[in-house]
Write a protein that holds these residues in place. Structure first.
Motif, mmCIF file in Angstrom:
data_model
loop_
_atom_site.group_PDB
_atom_site.id
_atom_site.type_symbol
_atom_site.label_atom_id
_atom_site.label_comp_id
_atom_site.label_asym_id
_atom_site.label_seq_id
_atom_site.Cartn_x
_atom_site.Cartn_y
_atom_site.Cartn_z
ATOM 1 N N PHE A 59 90.749 -75.310 -15.270
ATOM 2 C CA PHE A 59 90.861 -76.179 -16.561
ATOM 3 C C PHE A 59 89.626 -76.104 -17.519
ATOM 4 O O PHE A 59 89.795 -75.827 -18.557
ATOM 5 N N GLU A 60 88.719 -76.241 -16.907
ATOM 6 C CA GLU A 60 87.431 -76.473 -17.686
ATOM 7 C C GLU A 60 87.170 -74.930 -18.352
ATOM 8 O O GLU A 60 86.681 -75.184 -19.409
ATOM 9 N N GLU A 61 87.554 -73.676 -17.591
ATOM 10 C CA GLU A 61 87.130 -72.458 -18.180
ATOM 11 C C GLU A 61 88.014 -72.084 -19.078
ATOM 12 O O GLU A 61 88.059 -70.745 -19.346
ATOM 13 N N CYS A 62 89.525 -72.725 -19.147
ATOM 14 C CA CYS A 62 90.400 -72.025 -19.904
ATOM 15 C C CYS A 62 90.088 -72.240 -21.303
ATOM 16 O O CYS A 62 89.999 -73.496 -22.053
ATOM 17 N N PRO A 63 89.868 -71.035 -22.321
ATOM 18 C CA PRO A 63 89.254 -71.173 -23.574
ATOM 19 C C PRO A 63 90.265 -71.640 -24.597
ATOM 20 O O PRO A 63 89.945 -72.064 -25.866
ATOM 21 N N THR A 64 91.448 -71.584 -24.230
ATOM 22 C CA THR A 64 92.640 -72.209 -25.313
ATOM 23 C C THR A 64 92.955 -73.533 -24.785
ATOM 24 O O THR A 64 94.112 -74.305 -25.535
ATOM 25 N N GLU A 65 92.639 -73.951 -23.572
ATOM 26 C CA GLU A 65 93.134 -75.456 -23.198
ATOM 27 C C GLU A 65 94.838 -75.297 -22.987
ATOM 28 O O GLU A 65 95.496 -76.247 -23.398
ATOM 29 N N ALA A 66 95.053 -74.178 -22.470
ATOM 30 C CA ALA A 66 96.397 -73.775 -22.088
ATOM 31 C C ALA A 66 96.895 -74.429 -20.878
ATOM 32 O O ALA A 66 98.170 -74.635 -20.657
ATOM 33 N N ILE A 67 95.986 -74.694 -19.813
ATOM 34 C CA ILE A 67 96.351 -75.488 -18.659
ATOM 35 C C ILE A 67 96.670 -76.819 -18.934
ATOM 36 O O ILE A 67 95.829 -77.497 -19.557
#
Length: 78
Positions: A59-67
């Motif tokens: 969640f923290e590493e998703c660059p687009t906040e898709a999670i």
């Protein structure tokens, strides 16, 4: 407390961070977009407690906040 997760496929860019961090939770489909394997990206099955650390890191590493993570199941009937 239970957590439910799904990937917003409109936001996913297929960078691979989530699958690299949590391959037991995320995979990529034929379009190259991530999805949650637990319930075919429906967000209706509670995430197992043993997977929560991996989920948090992905969640923290998703660059687009898709999670997307929620305390209640997602309503995919919309």
């Amino acid at each position: 407390m239970a957590r439910y997760v799904t990937v917003d496929r409109d936001e996913c860019i297929g960078c691979g961070n989530c699958e690299g961090i949590a391959p037991d939770i995320f995979e990529f489909d034929d379009e190259g977009l991530a999805f949650v394997t637990l319930d075919e990206n429906q967000g209706t099955y509670p995430m197992p407690e043993g997977k929560m650390d991996q989920l948090a890191e992905a969640f923290e590493e998703c660059p687009t906040e898709a999670i997307q993570i929620a305390e209640r199941p997602f309503n995919k009937s919309k």
